[in-house]
Design an enzyme around this catalytic site. Sequence first.
Site, PDB file in Angstrom:
ATOM      1  N   MET A 179      -1.539  -6.766   6.709  1.00  0.00           N
ATOM      2  CA  MET A 179      -2.740  -7.800   6.404  1.00  0.00           C
ATOM      3  C   MET A 179      -2.851  -8.019   5.390  1.00  0.00           C
ATOM      4  SD  MET A 179      -6.099  -4.816   6.987  1.00  0.00           S
ATOM      5  CE  MET A 179      -5.903  -3.726   8.612  1.00  0.00           C
ATOM      6  N   SER A 180      -0.935  -8.388   5.156  1.00  0.00           N
ATOM      7  CA  SER A 180      -0.933  -8.877   3.628  1.00  0.00           C
ATOM      8  C   SER A 180       0.271 -10.201   4.118  1.00  0.00           C
ATOM      9  CB  SER A 180      -0.362  -7.304   2.769  1.00  0.00           C
ATOM     10  OG  SER A 180       0.741  -6.726   2.943  1.00  0.00           O
ATOM     11  N   HIS A 215      -4.356   0.973  -4.896  1.00  0.00           N
ATOM     12  CA  HIS A 215      -3.849  -0.541  -5.741  1.00  0.00           C
ATOM     13  C   HIS A 215      -3.857  -0.478  -7.082  1.00  0.00           C
ATOM     14  CE1 HIS A 215      -2.272  -2.525  -1.868  1.00  0.00           C
ATOM     15  NE2 HIS A 215      -3.630  -2.129  -1.195  1.00  0.00           N
ATOM     16  N   HIS A 255      -4.897  -9.475  -1.442  1.00  0.00           N
ATOM     17  CA  HIS A 255      -5.563  -9.467   0.230  1.00  0.00           C
ATOM     18  C   HIS A 255      -6.376 -10.401   0.054  1.00  0.00           C
ATOM     19  CE1 HIS A 255      -3.844  -5.494  -0.420  1.00  0.00           C
ATOM     20  NE2 HIS A 255      -3.732  -5.524   0.369  1.00  0.00           N
ATOM     21  N   TYR A 287      -8.617 -10.314   3.264  1.00  0.00           N
ATOM     22  CA  TYR A 287      -9.931  -9.370   3.432  1.00  0.00           C
ATOM     23  C   TYR A 287     -10.726  -9.046   2.254  1.00  0.00           C
ATOM     24  CZ  TYR A 287      -6.911  -5.101   2.790  1.00  0.00           C
ATOM     25  OH  TYR A 287      -6.172  -4.290   1.932  1.00  0.00           O
ATOM     26  N   GLU A 288     -10.729  -8.913   1.445  1.00  0.00           N
ATOM     27  CA  GLU A 288     -11.088  -8.510  -0.443  1.00  0.00           C
ATOM     28  C   GLU A 288     -11.769  -8.752  -1.095  1.00  0.00           C
ATOM     29  OE1 GLU A 288      -8.393  -6.177  -3.704  1.00  0.00           O
ATOM     30  OE2 GLU A 288      -7.280  -7.219  -2.119  1.00  0.00           O
ATOM     31  N   ASN A 298       2.581   3.523  10.716  1.00  0.00           N
ATOM     32  CA  ASN A 298       1.577   4.200  11.831  1.00  0.00           C
ATOM     33  C   ASN A 298       1.705   3.448  13.291  1.00  0.00           C
ATOM     34  OD1 ASN A 298      -0.023   1.852  10.690  1.00  0.00           O
ATOM     35  ND2 ASN A 298      -0.673   2.254  12.297  1.00  0.00           N
ATOM     36  N   SER A 320       0.634  -1.128   0.423  1.00  0.00           N
ATOM     37  CA  SER A 320      -0.265  -0.039  -0.075  1.00  0.00           C
ATOM     38  C   SER A 320       0.900   0.969   0.059  1.00  0.00           C
ATOM     39  CB  SER A 320      -0.819   0.157   1.609  1.00  0.00           C
ATOM     40  OG  SER A 320      -1.466  -0.984   1.118  1.00  0.00           O
TER      41      SER A 320
HETATM   42  N1  HPA Z   1      -2.250  -2.994  11.227  1.00  0.00           N
HETATM   43  C1  HPA Z   1      -2.507  -3.480  10.265  1.00  0.00           C
HETATM   44  N2  HPA Z   1      -1.801  -3.413   8.975  1.00  0.00           N
HETATM   45  C2  HPA Z   1      -1.650  -2.134   8.906  1.00  0.00           C
HETATM   46  C3  HPA Z   1      -1.554  -0.826  10.055  1.00  0.00           C
HETATM   47  C4  HPA Z   1      -1.848  -1.425  11.657  1.00  0.00           C
HETATM   48  O1  HPA Z   1      -1.917  -0.834  12.224  1.00  0.00           O
HETATM   49  N3  HPA Z   1      -1.205  -0.212   9.205  1.00  0.00           N
HETATM   50  C5  HPA Z   1      -0.366  -0.324   8.172  1.00  0.00           C
HETATM   51  N4  HPA Z   1      -0.960  -1.736   7.676  1.00  0.00           N
END
Ligand code: HPA
Length: 274
Positions: free
Chosen positions: A211-212, A61, A83, A85-86, A235, A30
């Site tokens: 998540m990947s 994406h 992903h 989750y998609e 983050n 991402s």
């Molecule tokens: N958690 C899960 N996936 C993520 C995060 C997170 O804090 N930041 C970027 N992808």
Amino acid sequence: MYSYEDLNQTAQYIQGKIGSIPKVAIILGSGLGPLVDDIKNCIEIDYKDIPGFPLSTVEGHAGKLVCGEIGNKPVIAMKGRFHYYEGYDVSQVVIAIRIFKLLGINNLLVTNAAGGINKSFSPGDLMIIKDHISFFAPSPLRGKNFNEFGPRFPDMSEAYSKKLREVLKKASEEVGVKMQEGVYAFTQGPMYETPAEIRALGILGADAVGMSTVPEVITARHAGMNVMGISCITNMAAGILNQPLNHEEVMQTAKQAERNFTCVVKRVIDSWPE
Ligand code: HPA
């Protein structure tokens, strides 16, 4: 679910478009897609034109394969990944890895955006992935084994090649970019984690969460490919700081880290061992 024959047909389609065999396949996470602008003499193939390929849906994406050169190394990059989750079956999430293997590619560089759990990390840091934790999502190898790629019970004791981690350390030192190193934990998403989940993952030994990546790495290792992984810490994970998380922040920090990321990736591709 696809068959080995289906995969071969998809590989043949791509082979017909790209000519020579790339040395390294790169998956761009991402916000890290702009690296494709540094690929020279490139041929682009939209996912939607590739028979058997799923379509990428997540914002940020683009969904194409870009094949060309970085330095003098032939590469193929995925701008946009699939992903779990998609809503795809996990076997779909990893389809490109199997195609790469069929094309004769034995090296994989996976990248992602991740939340930092290790409190010594800061947003914008890059992390060499040392290992991963994948307890909370289904295995991409679930179901009948593809014996053509690898064994039923593949070894994962060096999922991320030690040799390649050393190459990455050296390359980043050469371009003056500081790298963190740590363990990446995979969660299904699409919701970010709760603070309690992050505390639990920290106790389990995770330094970052996302998540990947893990399904692709498992599939690549099953097929005997060498893997290098880089996370961009976009983050701090939930509860580490007293603030909510959002996708815009993730994309924005990835953009800010783009220069360092591009610098490191270009150098490491150039110094990729034979
Ligand atoms: N958690 C899960 N996936 C993520 C995060 C997170 O804090 N930041 C970027 N992808």
